[in-house]
Design a protein around this motif. Structure first.
Motif, PDB file in Angstrom:
ATOM      1  N   LYS A 228      -3.821  -4.912   3.240  1.00 16.22           N
ATOM      2  CA  LYS A 228      -4.022  -6.155   2.497  1.00 16.22           C
ATOM      3  C   LYS A 228      -2.748  -6.996   2.488  1.00 16.22           C
ATOM      4  O   LYS A 228      -2.807  -8.227   2.635  1.00 16.22           O
ATOM      5  CB  LYS A 228      -4.449  -5.839   1.060  1.00 16.22           C
ATOM      6  N   ILE A 229      -1.590  -6.339   2.316  1.00 21.23           N
ATOM      7  CA  ILE A 229      -0.329  -7.078   2.313  1.00 21.23           C
ATOM      8  C   ILE A 229      -0.099  -7.743   3.664  1.00 21.23           C
ATOM      9  O   ILE A 229       0.317  -8.906   3.743  1.00 21.23           O
ATOM     10  CB  ILE A 229       0.846  -6.132   1.970  1.00 21.23           C
ATOM     11  N   GLN A 230      -0.381  -7.021   4.734  1.00 17.69           N
ATOM     12  CA  GLN A 230      -0.123  -7.536   6.074  1.00 17.69           C
ATOM     13  C   GLN A 230      -1.090  -8.642   6.466  1.00 17.69           C
ATOM     14  O   GLN A 230      -0.712  -9.591   7.160  1.00 17.69           O
ATOM     15  CB  GLN A 230      -0.192  -6.390   7.085  1.00 17.69           C
ATOM     16  N   LYS A 231      -2.336  -8.574   6.022  1.00 19.76           N
ATOM     17  CA  LYS A 231      -3.356  -9.527   6.459  1.00 19.76           C
ATOM     18  C   LYS A 231      -3.511 -10.715   5.506  1.00 19.76           C
ATOM     19  O   LYS A 231      -3.749 -11.837   5.955  1.00 19.76           O
ATOM     20  CB  LYS A 231      -4.706  -8.810   6.603  1.00 19.76           C
ATOM     21  N   GLU A 232      -3.375 -10.485   4.206  1.00 18.01           N
ATOM     22  CA  GLU A 232      -3.720 -11.522   3.240  1.00 18.01           C
ATOM     23  C   GLU A 232      -2.518 -12.281   2.692  1.00 18.01           C
ATOM     24  O   GLU A 232      -2.686 -13.393   2.177  1.00 18.01           O
ATOM     25  CB  GLU A 232      -4.491 -10.890   2.067  1.00 18.01           C
ATOM     26  N   LEU A 233      -1.323 -11.708   2.776  1.00 19.55           N
ATOM     27  CA  LEU A 233      -0.158 -12.341   2.167  1.00 19.55           C
ATOM     28  C   LEU A 233       0.756 -12.927   3.232  1.00 19.55           C
ATOM     29  O   LEU A 233       0.837 -12.434   4.346  1.00 19.55           O
ATOM     30  CB  LEU A 233       0.627 -11.331   1.325  1.00 19.55           C
TER      31      LEU A 233
END
Length: 368
Positions: A228-233
């Protein structure tokens, strides 16, 4: 003054040419045979005569030559005043570049004769003129290109300074599984690059593959948080591939990596925090951050809480605020499941969190 200087210079050139002419004539067989019979003095007088004759010729014709030079200079100056300085600079720079390129090109071929040398000069002049013309016509595009390149270089330098100032943030296994790091990054309070060591990923994979259902869920949750950190932020995430084979424990590897990268470790592990503090490694503790942003409660403030369970000491009841802060209520054991109006008596701040001690408001009024 300039005319006199040019006239004197031309006369001097004539004298030099006269000497060269005399030496050249003496090398011819006809003159050499005639003068050689007369002796050395005649050879010297002949050279002096050639020097004087040619020098006088240049002296007398120098006014016409000087007049032509001055006219050419005036014409050149008049026309140059009409040309913008940018064209002069770009034309000169283009000509220099063209001469350099053409000289490098013609040097690849051997010089076989004087005619080929003449051809080389012609090629160099043509290439220099061609490149100078292109430089003048494309000067605005050239300026724009170098201006954009400079802006890009400055922006990269600023970005590198910001990254260097912010520093790398090395994520611990516990803080990844915890999940709050995603929310913190989402708010923009974390600056710099998030470093995910490969040995941390391996530990997460082992946890996710555990036979224990609780550990398996924790490991999968950590991997989901990283995705999630890599894709959404909009946060730079870097996987650190190198390992420290001489170090066995993951926590020790984390501290070593932070020292190597001059970064900080993000964790919520109390023991790792203490070891890092001892070794002088900067640590960002998620628990300390959570405690710091909790609302401040002062002794004497009133609040309405629900007693959930009994405490460790006799008669104590335990309640919790919405942010998870534990409230120890004196005499609250007999009110488990009830909602009470209590007043704060003291606040205890620990590394593990904040604890609030309170008494039921009615009990306080009786004591007072």
């Amino acid at each position: 003054m300039l005319k006199k200087l040019l006239r004197g210079l031309l006369t001097l050139i004539g004298l030099v040419f006269g000497y060269i002419l005399g030496e050249g004539l003496l090398k011819i067989n006809y003159f050499n045979l005639i003068i050689a019979k007369s002796g050395v003095i005649q050879r010297v007088l002949f050279s002096i005569l050639c020097i004087l004759v040619v020098g006088l010729i240049f002296f007398f014709i120098s006014p016409w030559i000087v007049r032509g030079i001055t006219k050419a200079m005036d014409y050149f100056e008049t026309n140059m005043q009409k040309v913008p300085i940018s064209e002069i600079l770009f034309g000169t720079a283009g000509a220099v570049v063209g001469l350099f390129i053409s000289a490098m090109f013609v040097s690849l071929f051997p010089r076989t004769s004087i005619l080929w040398t003449f051809v080389e000069v012609i090629i160099c002049l043509i290439v220099a003129a061609f490149v100078a013309d292109i430089s003048i016509k494309k000067r605005e595009e050239i300026v724009l290109f170098f201006s954009n390149a400079r802006k890009v270089a400055i922006s990269k330098e600023k970005k590198s300074k910001v990254v260097a100032k912010a520093g790398a943030k090395v994520l611990d296994t516990s803080v990844i599984i915890d999940g709050r790091i995603f929310d913190i990054c989402q708010t923009g309070f974390i600056e710099g690059t998030l470093i995910i060591p490969n040995f941390v990923l391996q530990e997460l994979r082992h946890i996710a593959d555990s036979s224990d259902a609780l550990k398996r869920n924790r490991g999968r949750r950590g991997l989901d948080i990283l995705n999630k950190i890599q894709k959404e932020l909009n946060v730079e995430v870097q996987i650190y591939e190198k390992d420290f084979p001489e170090i066995e424990e993951v926590d020790s590897k984390l501290l070593k990596l932070a020292q190597v990268m001059s970064g900080k470790v993000i964790t919520n592990d109390y023991n790792l925090n203490k070891v890092a503090e001892f070794q002088g490694v900067p640590v960002l503790n998620i628990n300390e951050l959570a405690n710091a942003v909790k609302p401040v409660v002062l002794p004497g403030e009133e609040m309405i809480i629900t007693i959930i369970k009994d405490g460790k000491e006799s008669g104590q009841g335990i309640a919790y605020l919405d942010d998870g802060t534990m409230i120890v209520v004196e005499g609250g054991r007999k009110h488990i499941g009830e909602t009470l109006n209590v007043a704060v008596t003291s606040v205890l701040q620990t590394a593990a969190g904040r604890m609030i001690f309170a008494k039921q408001k009615e009990n306080l009024s009786r004591v007072q």
